[in-house]
Design a protein around this motif. Sequence first.
Motif, PDB file in Angstrom:
ATOM      1  N   ILE A   1       6.655   6.614   5.215  1.00 53.24           N
ATOM      2  CA  ILE A   1       5.809   7.057   4.064  1.00 53.24           C
ATOM      3  C   ILE A   1       6.090   6.499   2.801  1.00 53.24           C
ATOM      4  O   ILE A   1       7.076   6.603   2.133  1.00 53.24           O
ATOM      5  N   THR A   2       5.298   5.568   2.350  1.00 57.22           N
ATOM      6  CA  THR A   2       5.408   4.760   1.094  1.00 57.22           C
ATOM      7  C   THR A   2       4.942   5.845   0.073  1.00 57.22           C
ATOM      8  O   THR A   2       3.760   5.937   0.084  1.00 57.22           O
ATOM      9  N   LYS A   3       5.807   6.014  -0.785  1.00 53.80           N
ATOM     10  CA  LYS A   3       5.499   7.140  -1.951  1.00 53.80           C
ATOM     11  C   LYS A   3       5.119   6.375  -3.122  1.00 53.80           C
ATOM     12  O   LYS A   3       4.226   7.031  -3.983  1.00 53.80           O
ATOM     13  N   LYS A   4       5.676   5.391  -3.400  1.00 50.70           N
ATOM     14  CA  LYS A   4       5.363   4.638  -4.713  1.00 50.70           C
ATOM     15  C   LYS A   4       5.663   2.930  -4.429  1.00 50.70           C
ATOM     16  O   LYS A   4       6.376   2.830  -3.629  1.00 50.70           O
ATOM     17  N   VAL A   5       4.608   2.337  -5.028  1.00 51.52           N
ATOM     18  CA  VAL A   5       4.787   0.827  -5.068  1.00 51.52           C
ATOM     19  C   VAL A   5       4.568   0.285  -6.571  1.00 51.52           C
ATOM     20  O   VAL A   5       3.483   0.491  -6.934  1.00 51.52           O
ATOM     21  N   ASP A   6       5.558  -0.338  -7.048  1.00 46.69           N
ATOM     22  CA  ASP A   6       5.185  -1.349  -8.137  1.00 46.69           C
ATOM     23  C   ASP A   6       5.085  -2.603  -8.153  1.00 46.69           C
ATOM     24  O   ASP A   6       4.418  -3.038  -8.908  1.00 46.69           O
ATOM     25  N   GLN A   7       5.754  -3.005  -7.110  1.00 46.25           N
ATOM     26  CA  GLN A   7       5.524  -4.448  -6.655  1.00 46.25           C
ATOM     27  C   GLN A   7       5.671  -4.819  -5.254  1.00 46.25           C
ATOM     28  O   GLN A   7       6.361  -3.942  -4.564  1.00 46.25           O
ATOM     29  N   PRO A   8       4.641  -5.744  -4.595  1.00 47.38           N
ATOM     30  CA  PRO A   8       4.656  -5.731  -3.254  1.00 47.38           C
ATOM     31  C   PRO A   8       6.292  -6.308  -2.724  1.00 47.38           C
ATOM     32  O   PRO A   8       6.947  -6.806  -3.552  1.00 47.38           O
TER      33      PRO A   8
ATOM     34  N   LEU B   1      13.457  -3.495  -5.340  1.00 47.32           N
ATOM     35  CA  LEU B   1      12.636  -3.593  -4.019  1.00 47.32           C
ATOM     36  C   LEU B   1      11.204  -3.262  -4.708  1.00 47.32           C
ATOM     37  O   LEU B   1      10.519  -3.985  -4.197  1.00 47.32           O
ATOM     38  N   GLY B   2      10.815  -2.484  -5.599  1.00 38.99           N
ATOM     39  CA  GLY B   2       9.788  -2.369  -6.005  1.00 38.99           C
ATOM     40  C   GLY B   2       8.693  -1.536  -5.416  1.00 38.99           C
ATOM     41  O   GLY B   2       7.271  -1.122  -5.552  1.00 38.99           O
ATOM     42  N   ALA B   3       9.437  -0.390  -4.540  1.00 35.30           N
ATOM     43  CA  ALA B   3       8.659   0.408  -3.941  1.00 35.30           C
ATOM     44  C   ALA B   3       9.944   1.652  -3.726  1.00 35.30           C
ATOM     45  O   ALA B   3      10.857   1.442  -3.467  1.00 35.30           O
ATOM     46  N   GLU B   4       9.075   2.807  -3.045  1.00 35.95           N
ATOM     47  CA  GLU B   4       9.943   3.836  -2.784  1.00 35.95           C
ATOM     48  C   GLU B   4       9.155   4.562  -1.349  1.00 35.95           C
ATOM     49  O   GLU B   4       8.030   4.639  -1.475  1.00 35.95           O
ATOM     50  N   ILE B   5      10.117   4.243  -0.180  1.00 38.74           N
ATOM     51  CA  ILE B   5       9.606   4.604   0.985  1.00 38.74           C
ATOM     52  C   ILE B   5      10.560   5.907   1.696  1.00 38.74           C
ATOM     53  O   ILE B   5      11.809   5.644   1.384  1.00 38.74           O
ATOM     54  N   GLU B   6       9.630   6.619   2.234  1.00 38.85           N
ATOM     55  CA  GLU B   6      10.456   7.805   2.845  1.00 38.85           C
ATOM     56  C   GLU B   6      10.567   7.545   4.248  1.00 38.85           C
ATOM     57  O   GLU B   6       9.439   7.270   5.036  1.00 38.85           O
TER      58      GLU B   6
ATOM     59  N   GLY C   1       0.894  -1.259   0.045  1.00 34.70           N
ATOM     60  CA  GLY C   1      -0.006  -0.031   0.185  1.00 34.70           C
ATOM     61  C   GLY C   1       0.765   1.400   0.087  1.00 34.70           C
ATOM     62  O   GLY C   1       2.170   1.292   0.365  1.00 34.70           O
ATOM     63  N   LEU C   2       0.325   2.274  -0.302  1.00 32.89           N
ATOM     64  CA  LEU C   2       0.680   3.710  -0.278  1.00 32.89           C
ATOM     65  C   LEU C   2       0.415   4.437   0.915  1.00 32.89           C
ATOM     66  O   LEU C   2      -0.774   4.244   1.600  1.00 32.89           O
ATOM     67  N   GLY C   3       1.292   5.300   1.400  1.00 29.89           N
ATOM     68  CA  GLY C   3       1.036   6.149   2.473  1.00 29.89           C
ATOM     69  C   GLY C   3       1.839   5.944   3.692  1.00 29.89           C
ATOM     70  O   GLY C   3       2.511   5.244   3.815  1.00 29.89           O
ATOM     71  N   ASP C   4       1.260   6.977   4.874  1.00 27.51           N
ATOM     72  CA  ASP C   4       1.926   6.727   6.052  1.00 27.51           C
ATOM     73  C   ASP C   4       1.633   5.395   6.822  1.00 27.51           C
ATOM     74  O   ASP C   4       0.286   4.835   6.706  1.00 27.51           O
ATOM     75  N   TRP C   5       2.544   4.671   7.156  1.00 30.55           N
ATOM     76  CA  TRP C   5       2.544   3.457   7.863  1.00 30.55           C
ATOM     77  C   TRP C   5       1.656   3.462   9.289  1.00 30.55           C
ATOM     78  O   TRP C   5       1.179   2.551   9.688  1.00 30.55           O
TER      79      TRP C   5
END
Length: 145
Positions: free
Chosen positions: A118-125, A83-88, A51-55
């Motif tokens: 905070i997940t900014k982008k997810v292309d793959q779990p 990784l498949g995602a971008e997380i801040e 998922g996207l957004g604040d954990w």
Amino acid sequence: MAESKYGHLVKKMNMRDTQRKIGGNADFINGFSGKDLEGLALNFTWAIHKGLGDWHAGRDPHVHPYDECLVFMGLDPDNPGYLGAEIEVGMGEEGEKVIIDSPTAIVVPGGLVHGPLITKKVDQPYGFSAICLNGEHETTWLGEG
Ligand SMILES: [Fe+2]
């Protein structure tokens, strides 16, 4: 049937569906504390996120009295460096922002404030594990949420 000498050391990881509707936290998770781990000075989670957004729904930043390692892993066996995602991730009282976009481990010494995540982008779990060097989990939330 022969009695197992070491069977009690083998712990089944039953992944729980969190039914998460919003935010970037785990979709499937399991975790153990020291009492589940024969008294080891360890607690950890293993999770799959998509998922996207604040954990942590505005509760961050947070802090633990013990050392923690945050491990982000890709799940694609054909591309293990992906990784498949971008997380801040916010680090320290200053909230210095670190961007995670490849398999990464973040060391969080005991007492170091961290978050929000905070997940900014997810292309793959992707996979995530929080590994804590203490038998019991203890978190102090410092945010407004
Ligand atoms: Fe933490």
